[in-house]
Design a protein around this motif. Structure first.
Motif, PDB file in Angstrom:
ATOM      1  N   PRO A 187     -26.198  11.149   5.912  1.00 57.68           N
ATOM      2  CA  PRO A 187     -27.049  10.837   4.756  1.00 57.68           C
ATOM      3  C   PRO A 187     -26.298  10.871   3.422  1.00 57.68           C
ATOM      4  CG  PRO A 187     -28.170  12.348   6.245  1.00 57.68           C
ATOM      5  CD  PRO A 187     -26.756  12.244   6.724  1.00 57.68           C
ATOM      6  N   GLU A 188     -25.362  11.800   3.286  1.00 56.87           N
ATOM      7  CA  GLU A 188     -24.586  11.911   2.040  1.00 56.87           C
ATOM      8  C   GLU A 188     -23.643  10.718   1.874  1.00 56.87           C
ATOM      9  OE1 GLU A 188     -23.256  13.716  -1.564  1.00 56.87           O
ATOM     10  OE2 GLU A 188     -25.027  14.026  -0.324  1.00 56.87           O
ATOM     11  N   ASP A 190     -24.149   7.766   3.131  1.00 60.04           N
ATOM     12  CA  ASP A 190     -25.038   6.639   2.838  1.00 60.04           C
ATOM     13  C   ASP A 190     -25.406   6.605   1.353  1.00 60.04           C
ATOM     14  OD1 ASP A 190     -26.756   4.486   3.160  1.00 60.04           O
ATOM     15  OD2 ASP A 190     -28.401   5.684   3.984  1.00 60.04           O
ATOM     16  N   LYS A 191     -25.744   7.785   0.808  1.00 65.97           N
ATOM     17  CA  LYS A 191     -26.146   7.892  -0.595  1.00 65.97           C
ATOM     18  C   LYS A 191     -24.997   7.488  -1.526  1.00 65.97           C
ATOM     19  CE  LYS A 191     -26.882  11.923  -2.778  1.00 65.97           C
ATOM     20  NZ  LYS A 191     -27.457  13.274  -2.926  1.00 65.97           N
ATOM     21  N   ARG A 192     -23.800   7.985  -1.217  1.00 65.93           N
ATOM     22  CA  ARG A 192     -22.640   7.704  -2.073  1.00 65.93           C
ATOM     23  C   ARG A 192     -22.134   6.269  -1.891  1.00 65.93           C
ATOM     24  NH1 ARG A 192     -20.417  11.602  -4.866  1.00 65.93           N
ATOM     25  NH2 ARG A 192     -21.148  13.745  -4.597  1.00 65.93           N
ATOM     26  N   LYS A 194     -23.815   3.654  -1.719  1.00 62.09           N
ATOM     27  CA  LYS A 194     -24.559   2.755  -2.619  1.00 62.09           C
ATOM     28  C   LYS A 194     -23.916   2.683  -4.001  1.00 62.09           C
ATOM     29  CE  LYS A 194     -28.946   3.834  -0.356  1.00 62.09           C
ATOM     30  NZ  LYS A 194     -30.151   4.647  -0.446  1.00 62.09           N
ATOM     31  N   ASN A 242     -17.005   7.970  -3.948  1.00 60.16           N
ATOM     32  CA  ASN A 242     -18.014   6.924  -3.678  1.00 60.16           C
ATOM     33  C   ASN A 242     -17.393   5.696  -3.012  1.00 60.16           C
ATOM     34  OD1 ASN A 242     -19.938   8.571  -4.821  1.00 60.16           O
ATOM     35  ND2 ASN A 242     -19.912   7.563  -6.812  1.00 60.16           N
ATOM     36  N   CYS A 245     -16.549   6.585   0.651  1.00 58.88           N
ATOM     37  CA  CYS A 245     -17.773   6.576   1.481  1.00 58.88           C
ATOM     38  C   CYS A 245     -18.252   5.147   1.739  1.00 58.88           C
ATOM     39  CB  CYS A 245     -18.877   7.379   0.791  1.00 58.88           C
ATOM     40  SG  CYS A 245     -18.595   9.164   0.812  1.00 58.88           S
ATOM     41  N   ASN A 281     -29.893   4.932   8.398  1.00 58.54           N
ATOM     42  CA  ASN A 281     -28.891   4.535   7.405  1.00 58.54           C
ATOM     43  C   ASN A 281     -29.299   3.234   6.708  1.00 58.54           C
ATOM     44  OD1 ASN A 281     -26.328   2.826   6.749  1.00 58.54           O
ATOM     45  ND2 ASN A 281     -25.583   4.933   6.832  1.00 58.54           N
ATOM     46  N   SER A 282     -29.333   3.253   5.374  1.00 60.52           N
ATOM     47  CA  SER A 282     -29.821   2.095   4.614  1.00 60.52           C
ATOM     48  C   SER A 282     -28.896   0.885   4.749  1.00 60.52           C
ATOM     49  CB  SER A 282     -29.983   2.460   3.136  1.00 60.52           C
ATOM     50  OG  SER A 282     -28.729   2.747   2.547  1.00 60.52           O
TER      51      SER A 282
END
Length: 340
Positions: A187-188, A190-192, A194, A242, A245, A281-282
């Motif tokens: 999840p982390e 995925d967030k980064r 973006k 970022n 990732c 995962n987005s």
């Protein structure tokens, strides 16, 4: 008893989440999950700690599922449980409890394959979510599994591709560990991702024949890349986190989509359903949506709460098996390496 009034209790205990769900005629009335935070300190699931936590959690979780569904245990028509695959100690807790409860209530016991649960989660009656038509391709992606399955009917499934070493979720988690992120790292990342440039860094994709996957070489490539860059610039991870990732996620998604494209080409099936924790995962969800535009696919993603390990997916398999009167005997045994 009519086929229109069936209450199924589903129990899931394959890894580190203790879950119970009550289903009525294909619709979920409750879906309760007790997470085990204890594993975060170890950077992965500790099997012995997991099985102990299941023993503590299973009675209150089942009790809560029944209360949330507003029914009593005497209204249940069958108990469905995860027989495997998974961690043996964890599976034993769920299996023993399910057998005892079914025996005590004198109702049928239904054994469920965890992987079939991820696939058949698409058939839970949920407003706003379409069910894939047969035949379809299912890609199950999680911390412990990476598979492509040809699904001709509910219980007519053929694995046509799977990982030969590590699962995709492990690739995310191990990459995150190298970067100093917490567990689970997916999840982390995925967030980064973006916020970063997915083409900032290039990682080679493993060459694996057919529809099989491999992620161990990818993990090693990430490790060597980070070691090399940190040697040149001790602040490299901090400065470019970022972008790193985004590049890791871009490569992993590319590996998955390449195999899906090959599977569609080989089978001629364009209906694609995904499941398992990594399907949250987005980036993967977006790649599938893009596939609808680019390749004419029809894609299906279940409701978020039905993607990770949960008991609703066990209950729907139980419901479908109940309709076919496909019951287990009391001497059924848990199986850590159960195949589809």
């Amino acid at each position: 008893m009519t086929s229109q009034n069936i209450y199924i209790l589903g129990i899931e205990s394959s890894c580190d989440d203790t879950a119970a769900s009550v289903m009525h005629n294909g619709r979920i009335l409750s879906n309760v999950v007790a997470n085990q935070k204890i594993h975060e300190a170890y950077g992965g699931v500790v099997p012995e700690l997991a099985s102990r936590a299941h023993q503590q959690n299973i009675v209150p979780v089942v009790d809560q599922a029944l209360k949330k569904a507003n029914i009593t245990k005497d209204q249940l028509h069958a108990i469905a449980f995860t027989r495997g695959p998974g961690l043996m100690g964890s599976l034993l807790v769920g299996t023993s409890f399910a057998k005892s409860l079914a025996y005590g209530l004198n109702i049928p016991l239904i054994d469920v394959n965890h992987m079939q649960g991820h696939i058949l989660a698409h058939f839970i009656d949920e407003d706003g979510f379409d069910k894939p038509p047969f035949p379809f391709l299912a890609m199950t992606i999680s911390g412990g599994h990476t598979q492509i399955v040809k699904v001709d009917y509910y219980f007519d499934m053929t694995v046509i591709g799977e990982t030969i070493d590590d699962a995709v979720g492990e690739a995310f988690d191990k990459s995150g560990k190298i970067l100093g992120l917490g567990y689970p790292a997916g999840p982390e990342i995925d967030k980064r991702a973006k916020l970063g440039n997915p083409k900032a860094f290039t990682f080679t994709k493993p060459r694996v024949d057919g529809l099989n996957f491999s992620f161990s070489g990818f993990k090693t490539a990430v490790l060597y890349f980070i070691q090399r860059e940190v040697k040149a610039n001790p602040n490299f991870i901090e400065d470019r986190l970022n972008d790193i990732c985004a590049s890791i996620q871009y490569t992993i998604i590319g590996i998955l989509i390449d195999k899906l494209k090959q599977a569609v080409k080989d089978t001629g099936i364009t209906h694609i359903a995904i499941g398992g924790g990594v399907s949250a995962n987005s980036g993967i969800r977006q790649a599938l949506k893009d596939g609808e535009q680019k390749f004419g696919w029809s894609t299906y993603v279940p409701k978020f709460e039905f993607t990770t390990d949960n008991a609703a997916m066990i209950a729907i398999v139980g419901h479908l098996k109940y309709l076919e009167q496909d019951f287990a005997e009391q001497d059924v045994l848990a199986s850590a390496r159960l195949k589809i």
